[in-house]
Design a protein around this motif. Structure first.
Motif, PDB file in Angstrom:
ATOM      1  N   ASP A 174       0.835  -1.211   0.000  1.00 43.82           N
ATOM      2  CA  ASP A 174       0.000   0.000   0.000  1.00 43.82           C
ATOM      3  C   ASP A 174       0.866   1.256   0.000  1.00 43.82           C
ATOM      4  O   ASP A 174       0.545   2.247  -0.657  1.00 43.82           O
ATOM      5  N   VAL A 175       1.972   1.223   0.741  1.00 41.44           N
ATOM      6  CA  VAL A 175       2.897   2.362   0.771  1.00 41.44           C
ATOM      7  C   VAL A 175       3.524   2.555  -0.610  1.00 41.44           C
ATOM      8  O   VAL A 175       3.661   3.688  -1.091  1.00 41.44           O
ATOM      9  N   LEU A 176       3.873   1.455  -1.270  1.00 44.79           N
ATOM     10  CA  LEU A 176       4.431   1.558  -2.619  1.00 44.79           C
ATOM     11  C   LEU A 176       3.426   2.144  -3.605  1.00 44.79           C
ATOM     12  O   LEU A 176       3.788   2.941  -4.474  1.00 44.79           O
ATOM     13  N   LYS A 177       2.156   1.763  -3.474  1.00 47.08           N
ATOM     14  CA  LYS A 177       1.110   2.335  -4.334  1.00 47.08           C
ATOM     15  C   LYS A 177       1.012   3.841  -4.125  1.00 47.08           C
ATOM     16  O   LYS A 177       0.863   4.601  -5.082  1.00 47.08           O
ATOM     17  N   ALA A 178       1.094   4.282  -2.881  1.00 44.51           N
ATOM     18  CA  ALA A 178       1.052   5.714  -2.583  1.00 44.51           C
ATOM     19  C   ALA A 178       2.250   6.417  -3.217  1.00 44.51           C
ATOM     20  O   ALA A 178       2.108   7.499  -3.797  1.00 44.51           O
ATOM     21  N   ALA A 179       3.428   5.805  -3.142  1.00 44.46           N
ATOM     22  CA  ALA A 179       4.634   6.401  -3.712  1.00 44.46           C
ATOM     23  C   ALA A 179       4.506   6.549  -5.225  1.00 44.46           C
ATOM     24  O   ALA A 179       4.906   7.572  -5.795  1.00 44.46           O
ATOM     25  N   LEU A 180       3.944   5.548  -5.886  1.00 44.84           N
ATOM     26  CA  LEU A 180       3.751   5.643  -7.337  1.00 44.84           C
ATOM     27  C   LEU A 180       2.802   6.771  -7.700  1.00 44.84           C
ATOM     28  O   LEU A 180       3.032   7.497  -8.665  1.00 44.84           O
ATOM     29  N   LYS A 181       1.753   6.926  -6.944  1.00 45.28           N
ATOM     30  CA  LYS A 181       0.792   7.998  -7.229  1.00 45.28           C
ATOM     31  C   LYS A 181       1.447   9.353  -7.019  1.00 45.28           C
ATOM     32  O   LYS A 181       1.255  10.272  -7.801  1.00 45.28           O
ATOM     33  N   ILE A 182       2.221   9.480  -5.970  1.00 48.17           N
ATOM     34  CA  ILE A 182       2.915  10.737  -5.703  1.00 48.17           C
ATOM     35  C   ILE A 182       3.911  11.019  -6.813  1.00 48.17           C
ATOM     36  O   ILE A 182       3.997  12.134  -7.319  1.00 48.17           O
ATOM     37  N   GLN A 183       4.639   9.989  -7.238  1.00 48.31           N
ATOM     38  CA  GLN A 183       5.622  10.166  -8.296  1.00 48.31           C
ATOM     39  C   GLN A 183       4.948  10.653  -9.566  1.00 48.31           C
ATOM     40  O   GLN A 183       5.439  11.547 -10.227  1.00 48.31           O
TER      41      GLN A 183
END
Length: 156
Positions: A141-150
């Protein structure tokens, strides 16, 4: 006359992007949960079928009482085979789950949650509100958030 600003005029959009990204925005709300009296065979079947590595254990009031993981199941299987005991003797979630569970607050910033994952070496954190399980945050879930932020703010 000197240069006042190298970056030029900033748009108002940048202020909107500085809103904190919270655990509640990325936590999983539809969870596979287990009961203390579930058999480990049932747990193993659900872990394999749903391609998950563990899940929260709740009571009838949906209060978090533990976590059961692949590691807990393997430990039980390994010990019962090593001592040549039948796998049914302690074959319940309640006898094999971890009861000292770290939780995470739904209003925590996702970057603070990422640090908590790194410092604790956990794969998931249940999210509890007023004693009730409301979700779970995983490393994925944290990785998904990072991709969206990126996609919205990072250059690259």
């Amino acid at each position: 006359m000197g240069i006042i600003n190298f970056q030029g005029k900033r748009s108002n959009e940048q202020n909107e992007q500085n809103e904190p990204i919270l655990v509640r925005d990325y936590m999983t709300k539809k969870l596979i949960t287990f009961k203390a009296d579930d058999s480990l065979d049932h747990v193993i079947n659900l872990l394999i079928t749903n391609k998950i590595s563990g899940g929260p254990v709740v009571n009838d009031q949906n209060e978090l009482i533990g976590i059961i993981s692949e590691t807990d199941c393997i430990k039980h299987i390994s010990e019962s085979k090593y001592y040549n005991m039948p796998t049914d003797s302690n074959n319940t979630v309640g006898n094999n789950m971890v009861t000292d569970v770290d939780t995470i607050d739904k209003n925590m910033n996702i970057f603070d949650a990422a640090f908590k994952f790194l410092s604790s070496r956990r794969r998931r954190f249940p999210v509890v509100e007023n004693g009730k399980l409301i979700g779970q945050l995983s490393q994925k879930d944290v990785l998904k958030a990072a991709l969206k932020i990126q996609g919205n703010t990072w250059n690259g």
